[in-house]
Write a protein that holds these residues in place. Structure first.
Motif, PDB file in Angstrom:
ATOM      1  N   GLU A 183     -22.779 -49.745 -63.836  1.00  0.00           N
ATOM      2  CA  GLU A 183     -22.023 -50.865 -64.440  1.00  0.00           C
ATOM      3  C   GLU A 183     -20.734 -50.287 -65.027  1.00  0.00           C
ATOM      4  O   GLU A 183     -19.825 -50.804 -65.196  1.00  0.00           O
ATOM      5  N   GLY A 184     -20.684 -48.936 -64.991  1.00  0.00           N
ATOM      6  CA  GLY A 184     -19.579 -48.234 -65.803  1.00  0.00           C
ATOM      7  C   GLY A 184     -19.399 -48.542 -67.208  1.00  0.00           C
ATOM      8  O   GLY A 184     -18.093 -48.479 -67.598  1.00  0.00           O
ATOM      9  N   VAL A 185     -20.497 -48.637 -67.835  1.00  0.00           N
ATOM     10  CA  VAL A 185     -20.450 -48.938 -69.379  1.00  0.00           C
ATOM     11  C   VAL A 185     -20.369 -47.585 -70.040  1.00  0.00           C
ATOM     12  O   VAL A 185     -20.741 -46.457 -69.424  1.00  0.00           O
ATOM     13  N   THR A 186     -19.820 -47.537 -71.316  1.00  0.00           N
ATOM     14  CA  THR A 186     -19.905 -46.339 -71.925  1.00  0.00           C
ATOM     15  C   THR A 186     -21.322 -45.985 -72.400  1.00  0.00           C
ATOM     16  O   THR A 186     -22.144 -46.703 -72.360  1.00  0.00           O
ATOM     17  N   ASN A 197     -23.014 -50.068 -54.216  1.00  0.00           N
ATOM     18  CA  ASN A 197     -21.857 -48.974 -54.782  1.00  0.00           C
ATOM     19  C   ASN A 197     -22.010 -48.903 -56.219  1.00  0.00           C
ATOM     20  O   ASN A 197     -22.515 -49.761 -56.979  1.00  0.00           O
ATOM     21  N   ASP A 198     -21.432 -47.947 -56.936  1.00  0.00           N
ATOM     22  CA  ASP A 198     -21.189 -47.759 -58.394  1.00  0.00           C
ATOM     23  C   ASP A 198     -20.177 -48.436 -58.807  1.00  0.00           C
ATOM     24  O   ASP A 198     -19.514 -49.007 -57.960  1.00  0.00           O
ATOM     25  N   ALA A 199     -20.055 -48.557 -60.090  1.00  0.00           N
ATOM     26  CA  ALA A 199     -18.739 -49.333 -60.731  1.00  0.00           C
ATOM     27  C   ALA A 199     -17.276 -48.788 -60.248  1.00  0.00           C
ATOM     28  O   ALA A 199     -16.731 -49.610 -60.263  1.00  0.00           O
ATOM     29  N   LYS A 200     -17.367 -47.774 -59.678  1.00  0.00           N
ATOM     30  CA  LYS A 200     -16.184 -47.239 -59.259  1.00  0.00           C
ATOM     31  C   LYS A 200     -15.774 -47.542 -57.567  1.00  0.00           C
ATOM     32  O   LYS A 200     -14.942 -47.203 -56.934  1.00  0.00           O
ATOM     33  N   HIS A 237     -26.857 -55.191 -58.677  1.00  0.00           N
ATOM     34  CA  HIS A 237     -27.235 -53.843 -59.612  1.00  0.00           C
ATOM     35  C   HIS A 237     -28.943 -54.013 -59.367  1.00  0.00           C
ATOM     36  O   HIS A 237     -29.584 -54.139 -59.984  1.00  0.00           O
ATOM     37  N   ARG A 246     -24.852 -46.370 -66.870  1.00  0.00           N
ATOM     38  CA  ARG A 246     -23.382 -45.853 -66.911  1.00  0.00           C
ATOM     39  C   ARG A 246     -22.988 -45.823 -65.371  1.00  0.00           C
ATOM     40  O   ARG A 246     -21.752 -46.269 -65.085  1.00  0.00           O
ATOM     41  N   THR A 247     -23.598 -45.550 -64.547  1.00  0.00           N
ATOM     42  CA  THR A 247     -23.230 -45.498 -63.139  1.00  0.00           C
ATOM     43  C   THR A 247     -22.868 -46.438 -62.659  1.00  0.00           C
ATOM     44  O   THR A 247     -22.148 -46.988 -61.924  1.00  0.00           O
ATOM     45  N   LYS A 285     -17.781 -46.564 -55.218  1.00  0.00           N
ATOM     46  CA  LYS A 285     -18.425 -45.358 -54.417  1.00  0.00           C
ATOM     47  C   LYS A 285     -19.961 -45.709 -54.130  1.00  0.00           C
ATOM     48  O   LYS A 285     -20.567 -46.096 -54.871  1.00  0.00           O
TER      49      LYS A 285
END
Lengths: 475, 285
Positions: free
Chosen positions: B96-99, B30-33, B184, B93-94, B35
């Motif tokens: 880990e959800g990092v900036t 899944n991604d950081a969110k 990941h 970004r996808t 999904k």
């Protein structure tokens, strides 16, 4: 057996020689204040281009540009970022290798197979090697926080113009110094092509400056008071003058000077391999090599056999057009050098040594000297003592390893030596006894960016290449 | 109607090829969110053994290349990674959800780290080896050589973590089997695509995805593996058991520890998986 070769000339279309060249100062080509001089193709005497001569004021401007680049940009940049510029330069040299090789052979007279297979790839490898050091200097063994010196004034010879440029510029830049470099007056073109490579690499202006000219330009550079480091490759006489000129200053100096290397063949050596090594040692690059194996010391018991095979092998050397891919021996670099080789060869004859050259047809124009061997040479002969810097081999004999060591070391020089033997213990013993900075065993004239190069005694001091090559540019 | 994406199938990387797991298994990534992102291959014992076989086969050629050439190849990885940096930034970004800034920092650091290690290829021997002045008429010289096949459990930093453990192992001439970050894994397969197009010979780097607790013991006990890097093993008990298994053929083990990936690395990631070889030779007439 008769070997016929069809001509196999390398195309010149890959190079684009301009009719005139300026100096490269602060990232741009500028006019010089001195009198422009001509650079010629030594194989044809054709004028290739007019090149600006830097006078003292030009040298001063170049040093100022280097100082500015040093204090504002280069010394403040991280080693990793400096390294990236050097990697870029290495890659561009690899990409433009054929062009540089052809230009080098045209301006210098060396065979294309040497510029193509040795000079240019080794130069690229040198940049690649030192690029990797730029961010690792604390690991090099010269203290935990080594620092650059500042502005390096570098003067290089005509025998390996582009490779010597690489040997000088790569370690200087990797360690954080900026550079003013003077190429030799007979071979300035590849250095000026390197200036374009610096532009393609987006190297910050002033980090590399190239001033063309002859001895006076070099003197002005070496004597400039804002130069922190002097690096010179050339003759021992000029090296001595530089050592005197910098006396009492804070300038750090490295000198890579002349040589009169002994190439020592023992009776247990693989003779055919040794003969190849003798030929490579003295006829590579027309013998314009500071570490050339110009004194053959051969053990008495095999001397006759070695000489016979050597002469047979010399008879197959192809002398001629440097751009022909089959050429083994190219043109002598200049009329001046040719005169020097002729003079010393005549002295050799006058002093009683036996002179021999294979029959070979030399071109009508240009500067040429046939591969030559002198037999019956004694240690007192000038051709056994003085650097000829041409395709001329002096043959002496010896009986015991001790005698070989004595004869080999009986010279004010100490740059290199060769040992041919199947007995490892004796080779290593000999290597320990020889007063020379590089000792080749069962090979000769090998160069690698990872391997330090430099001399003992009057062959100079300091090392270029390898981890040791960093020391001359650090404090 | 909007266009439907063609999605990438994430497989393993073994011997220069991209096979699915022979077990036919996969697991959801899944991604950081939270999904659904993709199904990653769930490598088996057989896959691990195939990977070791490929690494062993590649070892002879890779270790015999000149140090200069290995440096060029590792530098080439950096060049290709730089060229594909946008893709990696987007993946980080996808996953880990990092900036965007953070992702850029990690990609920069990964490229620079490859360059740093590339430069070590022909220099490490000059720092760790050398002449030994023994008290006798002998030439005595020590130089490092690679240990062989090194199994690596990669840390979770999907790109920088992976690069930081692979580059030091291969630049000295080892070949490697890497267990990618379990949460990941996808970036490791994209990195494998970079390797596959960077002059890295097939088999020098092999990448497995799946649960480390299941795959790592097969590598730790494999008798044709010479080294084991436990960097990515978070469970202390698992790390201890792997080290015990590794002792059967005295694998060189690098234990896990806390480290800041962005900090300049020490030399031990290279030196841990090297052997020092000393040559004696008499000197005399």
């Amino acid at each position: 057996m008769d070997f016929d070769y069809a001509p196999a000339p390398e195309s010149r279309s890959v190079v684009d020689i301009r009719s005139s060249y300026g100096l490269f100062v602060n990232g741009e080509f500028v006019d010089g204040g001195g009198k422009a001089f001509k650079t010629i193709n030594p194989a044809t005497e054709e004028v290739l281009a007019e090149v600006a001569e830097a006078d003292a004021a030009d040298v001063d401007r170049a040093v100022k540009a280097a100082r500015r680049a040093y204090s504002r940009v280069w010394s403040r940049m991280s080693g990793a970022e400096r390294g990236k510029y050097l990697f870029r330069i290495a890659r561009i040299i690899q990409e433009r290798a054929r062009e540089i090789a052809v230009l080098e052979s045209i301006d210098n007279g060396k065979p294309i197979k040497e510029s193509r297979d040795v000079d240019i790839p080794t130069a690229a490898a040198h940049f690649f090697y030192y690029a990797g050091w730029a961010d690792k200097l604390e690991h090099a063994g010269y203290g935990p926080d080594p620092q650059p010196l500042g502005v390096a004034g570098q003067v290089i010879p005509w025998n390996f113009p582009f490779l010597m440029l690489a040997w000088k510029i790569a370690p200087a830049l990797a360690t954080g110094n900026t550079v003013v470099l003077k190429p030799a007056e007979t071979t300035p073109l590849t250095a000026l092509l390197f200036a374009e490579i610096c532009q393609q690499a987006d190297l910050p202006p002033g980090v590399v400056n190239i001033v063309t000219g002859a001895g006076a330009t070099g003197q002005a550079l070496v004597a400039h008071e804002d130069v922190d480091k002097v690096a010179f490759t050339g003759s021992t006489d000029v090296g001595r003058a530089i050592a005197k000129a910098v006396a009492g200053s804070t300038k750090k100096v490295t000198l890579e000077l002349g040589g009169k290397a002994a190439n020592i063949v023992f009776d247990d050596a693989p003779i055919d391999q040794a003969v190849e090594g003798i030929v490579n040692g003295i006829f590579f690059n027309q013998g314009h090599v500071c570490c050339a194996g110009s004194r053959l010391l051969v053990q008495e018991s095999v001397a006759e056999d070695v000489l016979e095979r050597l002469k047979r092998r010399m008879g197959t050397l192809r002398v001629g057009d440097p751009l022909d891919k089959n050429t083994d021996v190219g043109a002598i670099n200049s009329a001046e050098q040719l005169a020097k080789i002729r003079e010393l060869s005549e002295v050799g004859e006058a002093e009683g040594a036996g002179r021999w050259s294979p029959p070979c047809e030399l071109p009508d124009h240009g500067f040429w000297f046939p591969p030559t061997v002198f037999t019956g040479v004694t240690q007192a002969h000038r051709i056994a003592r003085e650097e000829i810097f041409g395709p001329v081999l002096s043959v002496l004999t010896f009986r015991t390893p001790k005698e070989a060591v004595e004869k080999a070391n009986n010279t004010p020089y100490g740059l290199s030596a060769g040992i041919w033997s199947d007995k490892g213990s004796r080779t290593l013993w000999m290597a320990g006894q020889l007063r020379a900075g590089v000792v080749w065993s069962n090979t000769f004239n090998k160069f690698d960016p990872a391997s330090p190069f430099g001399g003992f005694k009057e062959s100079g001091y300091g090392r270029e290449g390898g981890r040791h090559g960093l020391e001359g540019y650090l404090r | 109607m909007s266009r439907i994406d063609v999605r990438k199938t994430y497989k393993l990387y073994i011997g220069g090829a991209f096979p699915r797991s022979e077990s036919g298994r996969s697991y959801v990534v899944n991604d950081a969110k939270g999904k659904f992102l993709a199904n990653a291959s769930h490598a088996s014992r057989k896959d691990a053994r195939d990977a070791v076989k490929a690494a062993r086969a590649a070892f002879g050629g890779w270790s015999r290349r000149t140090a200069y050439n290995r440096g060029q190849v590792v530098y080439r990885i950096a060049e290709v990674l730089e060229d594909r940096r946008d893709q990696f930034e987007a993946e980080l970004r996808t996953a880990e959800g990092v900036t965007a800034t953070r992702a850029r920092t990690y990609v920069d650091a990964s490229i620079d780290r490859l360059v740093w290690y590339a430069g070590w290829a022909d220099k490490l021997a000059q720092v760790t080896g050398g002449a030994n002045p023994v008290a006798g008429p002998y030439f005595n010289h020590t130089a490092p050589e690679p240990s062989g096949v090194v199994a690596v459990v990669a840390p979770d930093g999907p790109l920088l973590g992976l690069v930081s453990v692979i580059a030091p192992v291969i630049v000295t001439g080892n070949t490697t089997v890497v267990i990618a970050s379990e949460p990941h894994p996808l970036t490791s397969i994209t990195l494998a695509e970079v390797m596959a197009t960077s002059d890295v010979p097939g088999g020098v780097v092999n990448i497995l995805t799946g649960p480390q607790a299941e795959i790592a013991p097969w590598l730790a006990s494999h008798m044709d593996v010479n080294g084991l890097d436990l960097t990515g093993v978070g469970d202390a008990e698992l790390a201890r058991n792997l080290e015990i298994a590794a002792a059967d053929n005295l694998k060189r083990v690098r234990r896990p520890g806390v480290e800041e990936l962005l900090a300049p690395p020490a030399l031990d990631r290279m030196t841990r998986f090297q052997e020092a070889k000393t040559v004696w030779h008499p000197m005399g007439t």
